[in-house]
Design a protein around this motif. Sequence first.
Motif, PDB file in Angstrom:
ATOM      1  N   ARG A  64       0.824  -1.203   0.000  1.00 48.68           N
ATOM      2  CA  ARG A  64       0.000   0.000   0.000  1.00 48.68           C
ATOM      3  C   ARG A  64       0.862   1.258   0.000  1.00 48.68           C
ATOM      4  N   SER A  65       0.526   2.176  -0.897  1.00 45.69           N
ATOM      5  CA  SER A  65       1.174   3.479  -0.909  1.00 45.69           C
ATOM      6  C   SER A  65       0.503   4.365   0.141  1.00 45.69           C
ATOM      7  N   PRO A  66       1.146   5.439   0.572  1.00 47.41           N
ATOM      8  CA  PRO A  66       0.535   6.329   1.566  1.00 47.41           C
ATOM      9  C   PRO A  66      -0.367   7.389   0.945  1.00 47.41           C
ATOM     10  N   GLN A 110      -4.770   5.040  -0.175  1.00 49.13           N
ATOM     11  CA  GLN A 110      -3.721   4.033  -0.017  1.00 49.13           C
ATOM     12  C   GLN A 110      -3.849   2.890  -1.029  1.00 49.13           C
ATOM     13  N   PRO A 111      -3.885   3.204  -2.312  1.00 51.52           N
ATOM     14  CA  PRO A 111      -3.904   2.126  -3.321  1.00 51.52           C
ATOM     15  C   PRO A 111      -2.559   1.402  -3.337  1.00 51.52           C
ATOM     16  N   THR A 112      -2.527   0.224  -3.913  1.00 48.68           N
ATOM     17  CA  THR A 112      -1.241  -0.458  -4.063  1.00 48.68           C
ATOM     18  C   THR A 112      -0.352   0.374  -4.983  1.00 48.68           C
ATOM     19  N   TYR A 113       0.952   0.198  -4.851  1.00 54.39           N
ATOM     20  CA  TYR A 113       1.872   0.958  -5.703  1.00 54.39           C
ATOM     21  C   TYR A 113       1.622   0.645  -7.175  1.00 54.39           C
ATOM     22  N   LYS A 114       1.315  -0.610  -7.464  1.00 52.17           N
ATOM     23  CA  LYS A 114       1.073  -1.003  -8.848  1.00 52.17           C
ATOM     24  C   LYS A 114      -0.154  -0.295  -9.403  1.00 52.17           C
ATOM     25  N   ASN A 142      -7.747  -5.968  -5.796  1.00 55.16           N
ATOM     26  CA  ASN A 142      -7.916  -5.582  -4.401  1.00 55.16           C
ATOM     27  C   ASN A 142      -9.006  -4.537  -4.229  1.00 55.16           C
ATOM     28  N   GLU A 143      -9.385  -3.903  -5.326  1.00 54.10           N
ATOM     29  CA  GLU A 143     -10.406  -2.856  -5.270  1.00 54.10           C
ATOM     30  C   GLU A 143     -11.780  -3.457  -5.551  1.00 54.10           C
ATOM     31  N   LYS A 144     -12.680  -3.306  -4.609  1.00 54.00           N
ATOM     32  CA  LYS A 144     -14.034  -3.797  -4.831  1.00 54.00           C
ATOM     33  C   LYS A 144     -14.751  -2.920  -5.854  1.00 54.00           C
ATOM     34  N   PRO A 145     -15.637  -3.495  -6.653  1.00 53.26           N
ATOM     35  CA  PRO A 145     -16.408  -2.679  -7.604  1.00 53.26           C
ATOM     36  C   PRO A 145     -17.231  -1.621  -6.876  1.00 53.26           C
TER      37      PRO A 145
END
Length: 253
Positions: A45-47, A176-180, A139-142
């Motif tokens: 997770r990114s900040p 805080q999305p993933t870096y990708k 990881n992101e829910k619709p």
Amino acid sequence: MHRGSGSYQGHRGAGRPSKHAASASQVKGKGGANGKGKGVNPNGRSPDTIDKPFVYGSAAFAIKKDETKPDGQHTHKWTVYLRGLENEDLSTFIQRVDFHLHESFADHVRGIEKPPYEVTETGWGEFSILIKVHFRDPNEKPVQFYHHLKLFRKNKTDKDTGPVISEVYDEFVFHQPTYKFRDLLLKKPERHFNDYHLNKHFDSKQFVKMEQEHIGKLQTASKKVNERMDQLRQNLYVLDEEIMQLEKIMSQN
């Protein structure tokens, strides 16, 4: 504001201003736009908090009397859509958009995997359409929301022969999305749909102006908050000094 799972997506309501730049996403947090660093797990997770603007709505065209009406009683041809604020390509971070039409339509759930994200049909009645957005990060829910299809103008005496446009400005807020996934969110759109068949009926300038005005208000408020915090810190410093002096005097007695 639409918000979702661990990486929080937010949604702001019809025409309400938000806190990000209108023409691009805004990045907040310690990481910033270049906070990835070396050796960072791309699935970590990114900040940051990243906002992505979009517009959803519908355009309805009356079927003229001298035109052949499909299915007998249908009075309008309409398109429901989800688009970028400036008609930019959103497929960098959106995987699919599902439009749930009235169950009377054949195949009433239409999944659109490539932009433009739209469904065109004909009919005679207004109804609410569920729009469900799937993102490129599992990881992101619709995120889902409703749009009410409008076929008729409020003022029946209006002689305007153009389509009935009903659209809403909105935004996705990713916390805080993933870096990708953050890299996908920050990636510049590969194209703009300048030749989109409904472009001439859109007026995104009002949304952009609203965003710019709201950003100005936020910046002013942020400045006042920072000034107040500096003042409170100074007051606290003075109190600490006074306490230290009192303690020193008491220790001498």
